[in-house]
Design a protein around this motif. Structure first.
Motif, PDB file in Angstrom:
ATOM      1  N   LEU A 129     -28.106 -28.036 -43.058  1.00 53.09           N
ATOM      2  CA  LEU A 129     -28.120 -26.587 -42.870  1.00 53.09           C
ATOM      3  C   LEU A 129     -29.532 -26.017 -42.951  1.00 53.09           C
ATOM      4  CD1 LEU A 129     -25.162 -25.651 -45.258  1.00 53.09           C
ATOM      5  CD2 LEU A 129     -25.061 -26.049 -42.787  1.00 53.09           C
ATOM      6  N   SER A 130     -29.781 -24.997 -42.147  1.00 55.84           N
ATOM      7  CA  SER A 130     -31.007 -24.214 -42.303  1.00 55.84           C
ATOM      8  C   SER A 130     -30.810 -23.301 -43.519  1.00 55.84           C
ATOM      9  CB  SER A 130     -31.246 -23.357 -41.054  1.00 55.84           C
ATOM     10  OG  SER A 130     -30.251 -22.333 -40.969  1.00 55.84           O
ATOM     11  N   PRO A 131     -31.888 -22.735 -44.045  1.00 58.43           N
ATOM     12  CA  PRO A 131     -31.700 -21.774 -45.146  1.00 58.43           C
ATOM     13  C   PRO A 131     -30.763 -20.623 -44.778  1.00 58.43           C
ATOM     14  CG  PRO A 131     -34.003 -22.406 -45.007  1.00 58.43           C
ATOM     15  CD  PRO A 131     -33.302 -23.003 -43.792  1.00 58.43           C
ATOM     16  N   GLU A 132     -30.840 -20.177 -43.532  1.00 55.73           N
ATOM     17  CA  GLU A 132     -29.961 -19.081 -43.087  1.00 55.73           C
ATOM     18  C   GLU A 132     -28.502 -19.543 -43.048  1.00 55.73           C
ATOM     19  OE1 GLU A 132     -34.058 -18.531 -41.992  1.00 55.73           O
ATOM     20  OE2 GLU A 132     -32.719 -20.128 -41.354  1.00 55.73           O
ATOM     21  N   GLN A 133     -28.266 -20.761 -42.584  1.00 52.81           N
ATOM     22  CA  GLN A 133     -26.903 -21.295 -42.559  1.00 52.81           C
ATOM     23  C   GLN A 133     -26.362 -21.487 -43.974  1.00 52.81           C
ATOM     24  OE1 GLN A 133     -27.891 -24.693 -40.101  1.00 52.81           O
ATOM     25  NE2 GLN A 133     -26.490 -23.955 -38.497  1.00 52.81           N
ATOM     26  N   ALA A 134     -27.213 -21.952 -44.884  1.00 54.08           N
ATOM     27  CA  ALA A 134     -26.787 -22.125 -46.278  1.00 54.08           C
ATOM     28  C   ALA A 134     -26.412 -20.780 -46.889  1.00 54.08           C
ATOM     29  CB  ALA A 134     -27.877 -22.808 -47.097  1.00 54.08           C
ATOM     30  N   ALA A 135     -27.187 -19.750 -46.613  1.00 49.07           N
ATOM     31  CA  ALA A 135     -26.874 -18.413 -47.128  1.00 49.07           C
ATOM     32  C   ALA A 135     -25.576 -17.892 -46.513  1.00 49.07           C
ATOM     33  CB  ALA A 135     -28.028 -17.451 -46.846  1.00 49.07           C
ATOM     34  N   ALA A 136     -25.389 -18.125 -45.213  1.00 45.60           N
ATOM     35  CA  ALA A 136     -24.159 -17.680 -44.551  1.00 45.60           C
ATOM     36  C   ALA A 136     -22.954 -18.439 -45.102  1.00 45.60           C
ATOM     37  CB  ALA A 136     -24.268 -17.872 -43.036  1.00 45.60           C
ATOM     38  N   LEU A 137     -23.118 -19.734 -45.352  1.00 43.48           N
ATOM     39  CA  LEU A 137     -22.029 -20.515 -45.940  1.00 43.48           C
ATOM     40  C   LEU A 137     -21.677 -19.983 -47.320  1.00 43.48           C
ATOM     41  CD1 LEU A 137     -20.065 -22.914 -45.808  1.00 43.48           C
ATOM     42  CD2 LEU A 137     -21.920 -24.340 -46.737  1.00 43.48           C
ATOM     43  N   GLN A 138     -22.677 -19.688 -48.140  1.00 40.82           N
ATOM     44  CA  GLN A 138     -22.427 -19.116 -49.470  1.00 40.82           C
ATOM     45  C   GLN A 138     -21.655 -17.807 -49.350  1.00 40.82           C
ATOM     46  OE1 GLN A 138     -22.404 -19.655 -52.647  1.00 40.82           O
ATOM     47  NE2 GLN A 138     -22.026 -17.536 -53.175  1.00 40.82           N
ATOM     48  N   ASP A 139     -22.081 -16.938 -48.452  1.00 43.93           N
ATOM     49  CA  ASP A 139     -21.392 -15.658 -48.262  1.00 43.93           C
ATOM     50  C   ASP A 139     -19.948 -15.868 -47.813  1.00 43.93           C
ATOM     51  OD1 ASP A 139     -23.722 -14.327 -48.960  1.00 43.93           O
ATOM     52  OD2 ASP A 139     -24.266 -13.815 -46.883  1.00 43.93           O
ATOM     53  N   ALA A 140     -19.744 -16.772 -46.859  1.00 49.55           N
ATOM     54  CA  ALA A 140     -18.391 -17.017 -46.343  1.00 49.55           C
ATOM     55  C   ALA A 140     -17.494 -17.616 -47.424  1.00 49.55           C
ATOM     56  CB  ALA A 140     -18.462 -17.943 -45.127  1.00 49.55           C
ATOM     57  N   LEU A 141     -18.008 -18.599 -48.146  1.00 48.86           N
ATOM     58  CA  LEU A 141     -17.190 -19.220 -49.198  1.00 48.86           C
ATOM     59  C   LEU A 141     -16.892 -18.236 -50.323  1.00 48.86           C
ATOM     60  CD1 LEU A 141     -18.797 -22.772 -49.357  1.00 48.86           C
ATOM     61  CD2 LEU A 141     -16.608 -22.116 -48.320  1.00 48.86           C
ATOM     62  N   ALA A 142     -17.855 -17.385 -50.660  1.00 45.73           N
ATOM     63  CA  ALA A 142     -17.618 -16.372 -51.701  1.00 45.73           C
ATOM     64  C   ALA A 142     -16.518 -15.405 -51.268  1.00 45.73           C
ATOM     65  CB  ALA A 142     -18.912 -15.619 -52.020  1.00 45.73           C
ATOM     66  N   ALA A 143     -16.503 -15.025 -49.998  1.00 44.16           N
ATOM     67  CA  ALA A 143     -15.467 -14.118 -49.495  1.00 44.16           C
ATOM     68  C   ALA A 143     -14.089 -14.777 -49.572  1.00 44.16           C
ATOM     69  CB  ALA A 143     -15.784 -13.702 -48.053  1.00 44.16           C
ATOM     70  N   VAL A 144     -14.009 -16.057 -49.192  1.00 46.73           N
ATOM     71  CA  VAL A 144     -12.734 -16.772 -49.264  1.00 46.73           C
ATOM     72  C   VAL A 144     -12.302 -16.910 -50.718  1.00 46.73           C
ATOM     73  CG1 VAL A 144     -11.574 -18.973 -48.826  1.00 46.73           C
ATOM     74  CG2 VAL A 144     -13.089 -17.995 -47.084  1.00 46.73           C
ATOM     75  N   LEU A 145     -13.236 -17.262 -51.586  1.00 46.42           N
ATOM     76  CA  LEU A 145     -12.909 -17.415 -53.002  1.00 46.42           C
ATOM     77  C   LEU A 145     -12.431 -16.097 -53.610  1.00 46.42           C
ATOM     78  CD1 LEU A 145     -12.781 -19.324 -55.416  1.00 46.42           C
ATOM     79  CD2 LEU A 145     -15.209 -18.846 -55.822  1.00 46.42           C
ATOM     80  N   ASP A 146     -13.081 -15.003 -53.255  1.00 47.98           N
ATOM     81  CA  ASP A 146     -12.642 -13.697 -53.761  1.00 47.98           C
ATOM     82  C   ASP A 146     -11.235 -13.353 -53.276  1.00 47.98           C
ATOM     83  OD1 ASP A 146     -14.900 -13.224 -55.266  1.00 47.98           O
ATOM     84  OD2 ASP A 146     -15.874 -11.987 -53.739  1.00 47.98           O
ATOM     85  N   ARG A 147     -10.870 -13.792 -52.084  1.00 51.48           N
ATOM     86  CA  ARG A 147      -9.521 -13.549 -51.567  1.00 51.48           C
ATOM     87  C   ARG A 147      -8.505 -14.399 -52.323  1.00 51.48           C
ATOM     88  NH1 ARG A 147      -6.649 -11.337 -46.961  1.00 51.48           N
ATOM     89  NH2 ARG A 147      -8.592 -10.215 -46.736  1.00 51.48           N
ATOM     90  N   LEU A 148      -8.869 -15.654 -52.594  1.00 50.79           N
ATOM     91  CA  LEU A 148      -7.958 -16.575 -53.275  1.00 50.79           C
ATOM     92  C   LEU A 148      -7.848 -16.304 -54.770  1.00 50.79           C
ATOM     93  CD1 LEU A 148      -9.034 -19.895 -51.531  1.00 50.79           C
ATOM     94  CD2 LEU A 148      -6.927 -18.592 -51.125  1.00 50.79           C
ATOM     95  N   ASP A 149      -8.911 -15.770 -55.362  1.00 49.36           N
ATOM     96  CA  ASP A 149      -8.974 -15.563 -56.813  1.00 49.36           C
ATOM     97  C   ASP A 149      -9.613 -14.201 -57.107  1.00 49.36           C
ATOM     98  OD1 ASP A 149      -8.926 -16.063 -59.580  1.00 49.36           O
ATOM     99  OD2 ASP A 149     -10.807 -17.187 -59.526  1.00 49.36           O
ATOM    100  N   PRO A 150      -8.927 -13.124 -56.724  1.00 46.92           N
ATOM    101  CA  PRO A 150      -9.535 -11.790 -56.835  1.00 46.92           C
ATOM    102  C   PRO A 150      -9.874 -11.363 -58.256  1.00 46.92           C
ATOM    103  CG  PRO A 150      -7.212 -11.617 -56.239  1.00 46.92           C
ATOM    104  CD  PRO A 150      -7.574 -13.066 -56.180  1.00 46.92           C
ATOM    105  N   ASP A 151      -9.129 -11.849 -59.240  1.00 46.68           N
ATOM    106  CA  ASP A 151      -9.410 -11.446 -60.626  1.00 46.68           C
ATOM    107  C   ASP A 151     -10.280 -12.469 -61.367  1.00 46.68           C
ATOM    108  OD1 ASP A 151      -7.622 -13.500 -61.014  1.00 46.68           O
ATOM    109  OD2 ASP A 151      -6.167 -12.313 -62.143  1.00 46.68           O
ATOM    110  N   HIS A 152     -10.730 -13.479 -60.657  1.00 48.75           N
ATOM    111  CA  HIS A 152     -11.616 -14.529 -61.206  1.00 48.75           C
ATOM    112  C   HIS A 152     -10.967 -15.338 -62.314  1.00 48.75           C
ATOM    113  CE1 HIS A 152     -15.625 -12.881 -59.539  1.00 48.75           C
ATOM    114  NE2 HIS A 152     -14.634 -12.317 -58.885  1.00 48.75           N
TER     115      HIS A 152
END
Length: 159
Positions: A129-152
């Motif tokens: 991954l490029s640094p931009e792709q790594a940042a986009a992956l982090q953002d995408a995975l965080a969004a999915v994780l927040d959907r799956l585990d909204p209350d953490h």
């Protein structure tokens, strides 16, 4: 009305995710088995204990952090105990629960295994991954994780 099927791009993304979610853990497990003689699941438990104050965590919290069921974690910790890398104790604050404690020998295992594990994660995930792709992956995975585990509640100490 939304189609019940995934569109082509969603299907490609889903299948790519399935392949990565199978192949990356397998590669990390193989590296840890080869270099340190332990499974990825055991390494994660040791690592979570190594990062805790006093190198100990309640078993219930450790199960969430290691993404293991309570039963699977109990088996993992039992295997670590057999090797002298961890021990279980009653929780000091209330005496009701159990805590897993990383022993000095377990600490040495984590210290010696960590550099190879980090290199394997870097090579298996971030090298592609490029640094931009790594940042986009982090953002995408965080969004999915927040959907799956909204209350953490499923990611104690990590969210």
């Amino acid at each position: 009305m939304t189609s019940p099927w995934l569109d082509e791009e969603q299907q490609r993304t889903w299948r790519t995710w399935l392949a990565v979610s199978e192949l990356l853990p397998r590669a990390l497990d193989a590296q840890l088995q080869r270099d340190a003689g332990l499974t990825h699941a055991a390494y994660i438990v040791l690592a979570m204990l190594s990062e805790a104050p006093g190198r100990s965590r309640r078993m219930s919290e450790l199960a969430r952090m290691a993404n293991q069921s309570q039963s699977r974690l109990s088996h993992t910790v039992a295997r670590l105990e057999e090797r002298g890398w961890a021990r279980r104790e009653k929780a000091a604050e209330d005496g009701r629960g159990n805590v897993a404690v990383l022993t000095d020998a377990g600490w040495e295992v984590v210290r010696s295994a960590a550099p190879g594990h980090v290199a394997a994660v870097r090579e298996g995930l971030f090298a592609a991954l490029s640094p931009e792709q790594a940042a986009a992956l982090q953002d995408a995975l965080a969004a999915v994780l927040d959907r799956l585990d909204p209350d953490h509640s499923e990611r104690a100490g990590r969210g």
